[in-house]
Each structure stands twice: as structure tokens, then as C-alpha cells.
Design a protein around this motif. Structure first.
Motif, short mmCIF file in Angstrom:
data_model
loop_
_atom_site.label_atom_id
_atom_site.label_comp_id
_atom_site.label_asym_id
_atom_site.label_seq_id
_atom_site.Cartn_x
_atom_site.Cartn_y
_atom_site.Cartn_z
N GLU A 180 0.82 -1.20 0.00
CA GLU A 180 0.00 0.00 0.00
C GLU A 180 0.86 1.26 0.00
O GLU A 180 0.56 2.25 -0.69
CB GLU A 180 -0.92 0.01 1.23
CG GLU A 180 -2.04 -0.99 1.19
CD GLU A 180 -3.11 -0.64 0.15
OE1 GLU A 180 -3.27 0.56 -0.14
OE2 GLU A 180 -3.76 -1.57 -0.36
N LEU A 181 1.92 1.23 0.78
CA LEU A 181 2.75 2.42 0.95
C LEU A 181 3.62 2.71 -0.26
O LEU A 181 3.84 3.88 -0.61
CB LEU A 181 3.62 2.27 2.19
CG LEU A 181 2.91 2.23 3.54
CD1 LEU A 181 3.89 1.86 4.65
CD2 LEU A 181 2.24 3.57 3.84
N CYS A 182 4.15 1.67 -0.90
CA CYS A 182 5.11 1.91 -1.99
C CYS A 182 4.48 1.79 -3.37
O CYS A 182 5.07 2.25 -4.37
CB CYS A 182 6.32 0.99 -1.88
SG CYS A 182 6.02 -0.75 -2.24
N GLY A 183 3.29 1.18 -3.48
CA GLY A 183 2.63 1.06 -4.77
C GLY A 183 3.34 0.15 -5.74
O GLY A 183 3.23 0.31 -6.96
N ILE A 184 4.08 -0.84 -5.21
CA ILE A 184 4.82 -1.80 -6.03
C ILE A 184 4.48 -3.19 -5.51
O ILE A 184 4.27 -3.38 -4.30
CB ILE A 184 6.35 -1.57 -5.92
CG1 ILE A 184 6.71 -0.12 -6.29
CG2 ILE A 184 7.11 -2.54 -6.81
CD1 ILE A 184 8.17 0.23 -5.98
N ASP A 185 4.40 -4.18 -6.39
CA ASP A 185 4.21 -5.56 -5.94
C ASP A 185 5.29 -5.92 -4.92
O ASP A 185 6.48 -5.62 -5.12
CB ASP A 185 4.31 -6.54 -7.11
CG ASP A 185 3.08 -6.51 -8.01
OD1 ASP A 185 2.15 -5.73 -7.74
OD2 ASP A 185 3.07 -7.28 -9.00
N VAL A 186 4.87 -6.59 -3.85
CA VAL A 186 5.79 -6.99 -2.79
C VAL A 186 5.81 -8.51 -2.69
O VAL A 186 4.76 -9.16 -2.67
CB VAL A 186 5.38 -6.38 -1.44
CG1 VAL A 186 6.23 -6.96 -0.30
CG2 VAL A 186 5.51 -4.86 -1.48
N ILE A 187 7.01 -9.07 -2.64
CA ILE A 187 7.20 -10.51 -2.43
C ILE A 187 7.88 -10.68 -1.07
O ILE A 187 8.90 -10.04 -0.80
CB ILE A 187 8.05 -11.14 -3.54
CG1 ILE A 187 7.44 -10.83 -4.90
CG2 ILE A 187 8.17 -12.65 -3.34
CD1 ILE A 187 8.37 -11.10 -6.06
N ALA A 188 7.31 -11.50 -0.22
CA ALA A 188 7.81 -11.64 1.15
C ALA A 188 7.73 -13.10 1.58
O ALA A 188 7.34 -13.97 0.80
CB ALA A 188 6.99 -10.76 2.09
#
Length: 369
Positions: A119-127
Motif C-alpha cells: 500500500e505504501l510503496c505502490g509496487i508488488d511486494v514478495i515476502a
């Protein structure tokens, strides 16, 4: 293929490293890097979560939210430095902050809120890179040997990459053969000891430790820890190597009572160096290795580097990964950028021979922007 950001906050808990990489058929190219220190309150919260305590579920959730905001700020800093827009980035790959690592009990826990980060960075996140390997019977660590092989291997030379963060691990690169495991404490005890006595976060250049003397009886006592004799695959963390562990060994060693705090610091550096050297010399690590490349914060500790070189002897060169073109403090963040690319390509990110998993697995979980 494309642009990936890797985020790494390791066992030293000093802050977050970020690396922007272009990964394509030609390999991996570093486009930029950034570092953002943890606010003191967040660092204290994360350190406190290393041990069981009251209301820890809520405390961990709040720390995870704060951590995601630091990650987002570091991403913004990196993009500003490199002149790239967020819509150019394929994905952010984030390790999270390990607060429990108990693969023998079937779990590992990295504090993080990847949904908030997306939500904060507006980029897909893989964790959540470790859990799938643990579910497959593996240690979930170390994960970096596969990346070390992709980036640092040499077809005619056996190389060892020693990552000295809070915990130390090695990757043995011999042609197509890759092995690796956690060797024991890296900087965690060194950092804890200097914080206790001088109020500093770390021993810059190993100068305080260098002012002390080795306490041989204490070193022998510390080396008696059963973990060091365990066969690979194996992994460890602050669940074992914490300040209470050190205090128990100090109390059991009469010679430690008359040693100065600087002497203890010197001896802790020797513990890291000796356990790394023992692992590198062992049959499991491949005695043919003639070059050791160090990454992580330990590469900047001159005392530790000197002790490691002395422990390995004159026939083994010891230098940082800068000699291979990658700054020591950028390697792990780049490794997670690489693991993020592996996830998007649906390629395995683990090495069963390293972690002990029952097979190759795609690592990570996606949180779309």
C-alpha cells in the motif's frame, strides 16, 4: 526479467539495506543502493521481541507496521537516488526481520507487514521467503548460497563467500556444486557487548576489540557450544546466540572474571573468526578453497578480518566481496532482489543440499500493489 528491489534487515538490527538491480539474461547489474537506520525505539522493540514476553502478539504487530514504514521510506530514498519511478519496478522482495527461527519445531518467523508495504510503496511486494523451505523439511536458511553461486562462482576455482552479519554463514562454491550453512555468531555478540559497556551500536573497525587481548580459556569455553560440531545442513540465530548465552559462558570461566571488557570483545571476535575458519577448513566446506570473500558488516571490522586470515593461514586469501565488484553491505539486499526475480519467473530459490529441504521450491508470497 526487469528491475527489482531487494530489502534486507538482518540479525544485527541496525537498519535496512536496499538494492536496485536489473536482472536479465546477461546477469544481474546493481543500479543503486540505500541504507536507512532503524529509529532507536523500533530497534528496541525488535530486540525485545527476540525473547518471549507479555503481550508480544500485539507488540510484534505494531513493530511490523513500523518496520513496513521504514521499508517504504528506504524504497523512496532509493528511487530518488537512482531517478527511477515506482512503475518501472517489477517487484520489491523483502526478507523481514527475523524474531524467531526454530526450524527444528517446523517454523520460522520474520516480522513484516507486506500488505501495508504494498500500500505504501505502490509496487508488488514478495515476502516470506523462508517458510516454504521449512514446510518442505528444510532449515529455511541460509538462502543466499544460490545467489552467491549465480554471482560469484568461478568455473576453475573453489571460492567461499562468508557473510558476517549478526549470524555468520558460508557458501562454498565449487563449479556446479554449492554448499552452505550458518557457522555461528557473526556480529551479534560483539554488538551486544559493546552496547552494554560503551553504549555504542557496533565496534567501528574493531578498534575496541583490538585494544584487548585474547582470553584463551574463555575462547575454549565458547567453542564448546554443541552447535559448532553439528553437521550441515544447519542454521541458527539469536534464539541460541544471545547475551544470556554469553553470560552463562562467562560465569563458567574463571579466567573471564579478571579479563577487561575489551579482552572479552577481542575474544568474541576470535570466536567468530575461529568458527568460520573451522567450517571453511572442514570436509563439509571443501578444504580446497583458496579464496574467501567476506560480505556483511563483518567485512568492515579490521580485527575480525585479520583474525580470520590468521586462522585460515597464508595459503588462503581473505578479502571482501568488493574485490569481486560488489560492496559487502549490498550483497544480501541484492540476493533478495534475485530471489524476487526467481519468484516472478516461478523458479526455485532454495538449494536442498544447503537447507535440507526435500526438494527445490519456489520461495515467497505475493502481495500485489
Amino acid at each position: 526479467m526487469g528491475l527489482f528491489i531487494g530489502l534486507m534487515s538482518g540479525t544485527s538490527m541496525d537498519g535496512v539495506d536496499a538494492a536496485l538491480a536489473r536482472i536479465d539474461a546477461d546477469g544481474i547489474a546493481t543500479l543503486g543502493a540505500a541504507f536507512l537506520a532503524f529509529p532507536p525505539a523500533l530497534r528496541s522493540q525488535l530486540m525485545a521481541l527476540q525473547a518471549a514476553g507479555d503481550n508480544e502478539i500485539e507488540r510484534e504487530a505494531l513493530a511490523a507496521n513500523a518496520l513496513a514504514r521504514v521499508y517504504a521510506d528506504c524504497i523512496a530514498q532509493l528511487l530518488a537516488q537512482t531517478g527511477h519511478a515506482r512503475n518501472e519496478i517489477r517487484a520489491v522482495a523483502v526478507h523481514g526481520q527475523t524474531i524467531r527461527h526454530r526450524p527444528e519445531l517446523g517454523f520460522t518467523r520474520q516480522s513484516n507487514n507486506p500488505a501495508l508495504l504494498a500500500e505504501l510503496c505502490g509496487i508488488d511486494v514478495i515476502a516470506d521467503f523462508r517458510s516454504r523451505d521449512v514446510a518442505a523439511g528444510g532449515q529455511g536458511a541460509p538462502l543466499v548460497p544460490a545467489f552467491h553461486h549465480a554471482l560469484f562462482s568461478h568455473p576453475e576455482q573453489t571460492r567461499v563467500v562468508a557473510n558476517i552479519g549478526g549470524i555468520a554463514n558460508i557458501s562454498i562454491l565449487s563449479g556446479a556444486d554449492v554448499r552452505g550453512f550458518d557457522t555461528g555468531p557473526g556480529n551479534a555478540l560483539l554488538d551486544g557487548w559493546i552496547q552494554r559497556h560503551l553504549g555504542r551500536e557496533y565496534d567501528a573497525d574493531g578498534a575496541w576489540g583490538a585494544s584487548g587481548q585474547l582470553v584463551p580459556a574463555l575462547l575454549a569455553n565458547l567453542l564448546s557450544e554443541p552447535y559448532f560440531a553439528l553437521p550441515a545442513p544447519k542454521s541458527t540465530g539469536r534464539d541460541l546466540f544471545h547475551m544470556a548465552w554469553l553470560e552463562q559462558h562467562l560465569a563458567a570461566c574463571p579466567a573471564a572474571a579478571s579479563a577487561s571488557p575489551a579482552d572479552i570483545q577481542h575474544t568474541l571476535a576470535a570466536l567468530t573468526a575461529q568458527t568460520l575458519a573451522q567450517a571453511i577448513r572442514s570436509d563439509a566446506a571443501g578444504a580446497r578453497a583458496s579464496a574467501v570473500y567476506v560480505c556483511g558488516g563483518g567485512a568492515y571490522n579490521a580485527l575480525l578480518m585479520q583474525q580470520l586470515a590468521a586462522a585460515l593461514g597464508p595459503h588462503t586469501s581473505v578479502q571482501s566481496t568488493a574485490a569481486l565488484g560488489i560492496a559487502p553491505n549490498h550483497v544480501e539486499a541484492l540476493a533478495f532482489a534475485w530471489l524476487g526475480q526467481r519468484f516472478t519467473a516461478r523458479l526455485a530459490g532454495n538449494l536442498p543440499a544447503v537447507t535440507g529441504a526435500s526438494g527445490s521450491r519456489i520461495l515467497g508470497a505475493l502481495y500485489p500493489a
